[in-house]
Each structure stands twice: as C-alpha cells, then as structure tokens.
Design a protein around this motif. Structure first.
Motif, mmCIF file in Angstrom:
data_model
loop_
_atom_site.group_PDB
_atom_site.id
_atom_site.type_symbol
_atom_site.label_atom_id
_atom_site.label_comp_id
_atom_site.label_asym_id
_atom_site.label_seq_id
_atom_site.Cartn_x
_atom_site.Cartn_y
_atom_site.Cartn_z
ATOM 1 N N PRO A 132 1.293 -0.576 0.167
ATOM 2 C CA PRO A 132 -0.049 0.352 -0.124
ATOM 3 C C PRO A 132 0.743 1.051 0.217
ATOM 4 N N VAL A 133 0.433 2.559 -0.822
ATOM 5 C CA VAL A 133 1.285 3.958 -1.049
ATOM 6 C C VAL A 133 0.720 4.957 0.304
ATOM 7 N N ALA A 134 1.258 4.779 0.884
ATOM 8 C CA ALA A 134 0.914 6.361 1.860
ATOM 9 C C ALA A 134 0.483 6.829 0.915
ATOM 10 N N ALA A 135 -0.660 7.617 1.792
ATOM 11 C CA ALA A 135 -1.459 8.612 0.878
ATOM 12 C C ALA A 135 -0.118 10.051 1.002
ATOM 13 N N ILE A 146 -6.017 23.194 6.250
ATOM 14 C CA ILE A 146 -6.970 24.566 5.912
ATOM 15 C C ILE A 146 -8.293 23.611 5.749
ATOM 16 N N GLN A 147 -8.055 23.441 4.284
ATOM 17 C CA GLN A 147 -9.741 23.744 4.044
ATOM 18 C C GLN A 147 -10.675 22.429 4.595
ATOM 19 N N TRP A 148 -9.768 20.703 5.297
ATOM 20 C CA TRP A 148 -10.415 19.711 5.428
ATOM 21 C C TRP A 148 -10.801 19.966 7.171
ATOM 22 N N GLY A 149 -9.744 21.025 7.771
ATOM 23 C CA GLY A 149 -9.843 21.158 9.274
ATOM 24 C C GLY A 149 -11.320 21.982 9.457
ATOM 25 N N ILE A 180 -13.620 12.971 8.260
ATOM 26 C CA ILE A 180 -12.210 13.876 7.626
ATOM 27 C C ILE A 180 -11.329 13.458 9.226
ATOM 28 N N TRP A 181 -11.714 13.602 10.328
ATOM 29 C CA TRP A 181 -10.753 13.613 11.576
ATOM 30 C C TRP A 181 -9.485 12.640 10.468
ATOM 31 N N LEU A 182 -10.592 11.101 10.522
ATOM 32 C CA LEU A 182 -10.359 9.420 9.812
ATOM 33 C C LEU A 182 -8.913 9.184 9.624
ATOM 34 N N VAL A 183 -9.982 10.469 7.586
ATOM 35 C CA VAL A 183 -9.142 9.672 7.060
ATOM 36 C C VAL A 183 -7.755 10.683 7.178
ATOM 37 N N PHE A 184 -8.127 12.139 7.283
ATOM 38 C CA PHE A 184 -6.585 12.944 6.980
ATOM 39 C C PHE A 184 -6.465 13.682 8.274
ATOM 40 N N LYS A 185 -6.421 12.446 9.706
ATOM 41 C CA LYS A 185 -5.213 13.040 10.761
ATOM 42 C C LYS A 185 -4.018 12.661 10.277
ATOM 43 N N ASP A 186 -3.541 11.997 9.266
ATOM 44 C CA ASP A 186 -1.870 11.583 9.476
ATOM 45 C C ASP A 186 -1.500 12.178 8.579
ATOM 46 N N ARG A 187 -2.625 12.736 7.201
ATOM 47 C CA ARG A 187 -1.876 14.027 6.381
ATOM 48 C C ARG A 187 -1.126 15.355 6.222
ATOM 49 N N GLY A 188 -2.358 16.105 7.653
ATOM 50 C CA GLY A 188 -1.806 17.202 7.828
ATOM 51 C C GLY A 188 -2.453 17.676 9.350
ATOM 52 N N SER A 189 -1.338 18.147 10.057
ATOM 53 C CA SER A 189 -1.478 18.482 11.611
ATOM 54 C C SER A 189 -3.186 19.381 11.789
ATOM 55 N N PHE A 190 -2.573 20.793 11.227
ATOM 56 C CA PHE A 190 -3.757 21.497 10.630
ATOM 57 C C PHE A 190 -5.555 20.903 11.470
ATOM 58 N N THR A 191 -5.669 19.779 9.981
ATOM 59 C CA THR A 191 -6.995 18.952 10.210
ATOM 60 C C THR A 191 -6.596 17.812 11.220
ATOM 61 N N ASN A 192 -5.458 17.549 11.512
ATOM 62 C CA ASN A 192 -5.480 16.175 12.707
ATOM 63 C C ASN A 192 -6.185 17.207 14.478
ATOM 64 N N THR A 193 -5.636 18.527 14.124
ATOM 65 C CA THR A 193 -5.879 19.551 15.509
ATOM 66 C C THR A 193 -7.048 20.039 15.804
ATOM 67 N N GLU A 194 -8.182 20.402 14.728
ATOM 68 C CA GLU A 194 -9.197 20.622 14.531
ATOM 69 C C GLU A 194 -10.642 19.508 14.063
ATOM 70 N N GLY A 195 -10.303 18.615 13.363
ATOM 71 C CA GLY A 195 -10.571 17.542 13.162
ATOM 72 C C GLY A 195 -10.788 17.121 14.788
ATOM 73 N N LYS A 196 -9.933 17.029 16.120
ATOM 74 C CA LYS A 196 -9.967 16.584 17.078
ATOM 75 C C LYS A 196 -11.092 17.138 17.570
ATOM 76 N N GLU A 197 -10.661 18.870 17.418
ATOM 77 C CA GLU A 197 -11.827 19.560 18.685
ATOM 78 C C GLU A 197 -12.508 19.254 17.972
ATOM 79 N N ALA A 198 -13.452 19.358 16.449
ATOM 80 C CA ALA A 198 -14.684 19.592 16.378
ATOM 81 C C ALA A 198 -15.122 17.882 16.857
ATOM 82 N N LEU A 199 -14.112 17.013 15.881
ATOM 83 C CA LEU A 199 -15.067 15.404 17.534
ATOM 84 C C LEU A 199 -15.585 15.383 18.781
ATOM 85 N N ASN A 200 -14.783 16.579 19.282
ATOM 86 C CA ASN A 200 -14.982 16.204 21.108
ATOM 87 C C ASN A 200 -16.628 17.463 21.359
ATOM 88 N N PHE A 201 -16.244 18.227 20.369
ATOM 89 C CA PHE A 201 -18.025 19.123 20.427
ATOM 90 C C PHE A 201 -18.522 18.230 20.377
#
Length: 135
Positions: A24-27, A36-39, A56-77
């Motif tokens: 498998p090829v890493a994304a 920023i867009q996905w976050g 969004i968090w599961l798909v993009f968490k390893d591909r961008g730090s902003f999306t990881n942070t904002e995805g976790k925050e949105a999911l917690n809310f």
C-alpha cells in the motif's frame, strides 16, 4: 477450445517467480491550503452531526497537522453535543427536554459556523465547552 495462434511457453526458460502483491502506498501529505480546508470542513460538518467530523479526522489526521487538531476539536464538541441530546431526550418526560433539544441544536449550529469561519482563515478554534475525550 484452445487458441491455435497462442504460443506455448519456451521450455528452455526458467519459470517466472510469482509476483509479490503491491505494497500500500502512503497518502501524500496535504498542502497547507488543503490542510486548512479539511480542518474547517470538519467544523462545518458539525451542522450535520458527528459523522462528518469523525470521517474527516480519520481520513486526514495523518496527512495534515491542522486537520488533525481541528478534526479532534470538532469531534470532541460533537460528542459533547451528543451527550446533550441524550440528556435532553431523557428529560422530555419532564417537558423541559423538548426545549433543551432545540437549545443543543442551536448551540451546535452556531458554534460550528463560528469554528468554521475561524478555521478557514487558518486560526485554531477551541470550543468554549467540550468534553475532551480524544486527545
């Protein structure tokens, strides 16, 4: 029937080894604009419930730090709002729950839009109240 034009393999050649399955090829990492867009979409998806933020968090968490942070925050809310909905539905029997369901929904929509507007400008947003289950 066999194809008369098909050539038989040369008996003098050694057999070819079996092919290894492709690894498998890493994304590829997200560009800063995509990050920023996905976050920001993780926050905006909160209008629909917790699934957009989770996906969004599961798909993009390893591909961008902003999306990881904002995805976790949105999911917690969104998980916090889910608890609010459960409590509201339980309190429907006391007649205050019907009002609380609307209050929780309005808070979810308003804060999701505020978070989206902050995140689309590249600023981190922290909800004023959220149970931080995902760290």
């Amino acid at each position: 029937m066999t194809d008369p034009n098909a050539q038989s393999p040369d008996p003098n050649l050694p057999p070819t080894p079996p092919q290894q399955p492709a690894q498998p090829v890493a994304a590829a990492p997200l560009t800063p604009e995509q990050d920023i867009q996905w976050g920001s979409f993780a926050h905006l998806g909160g209008i629909l419930g917790f699934l957009p933020a989770l996906i969004i968090w599961l798909v993009f968490k390893d591909r961008g730090s902003f999306t990881n942070t904002e995805g976790k925050e949105a999911l917690n809310f969104q998980i916090t709002l889910l608890f609010g909905y459960v409590i509201s539905y339980i309190l429907v029997f006391l007649l205050i729950g019907a009002i609380l369901i609307w209050v929780v929904w309005i808070l979810g929509v308003v804060f999701s839009i505020i978070a989206f507007l902050q995140a689309k400008d590249g600023k981190h947003y922290r909800y004023p109240f959220a149970i931080r289950l995902i760290k």
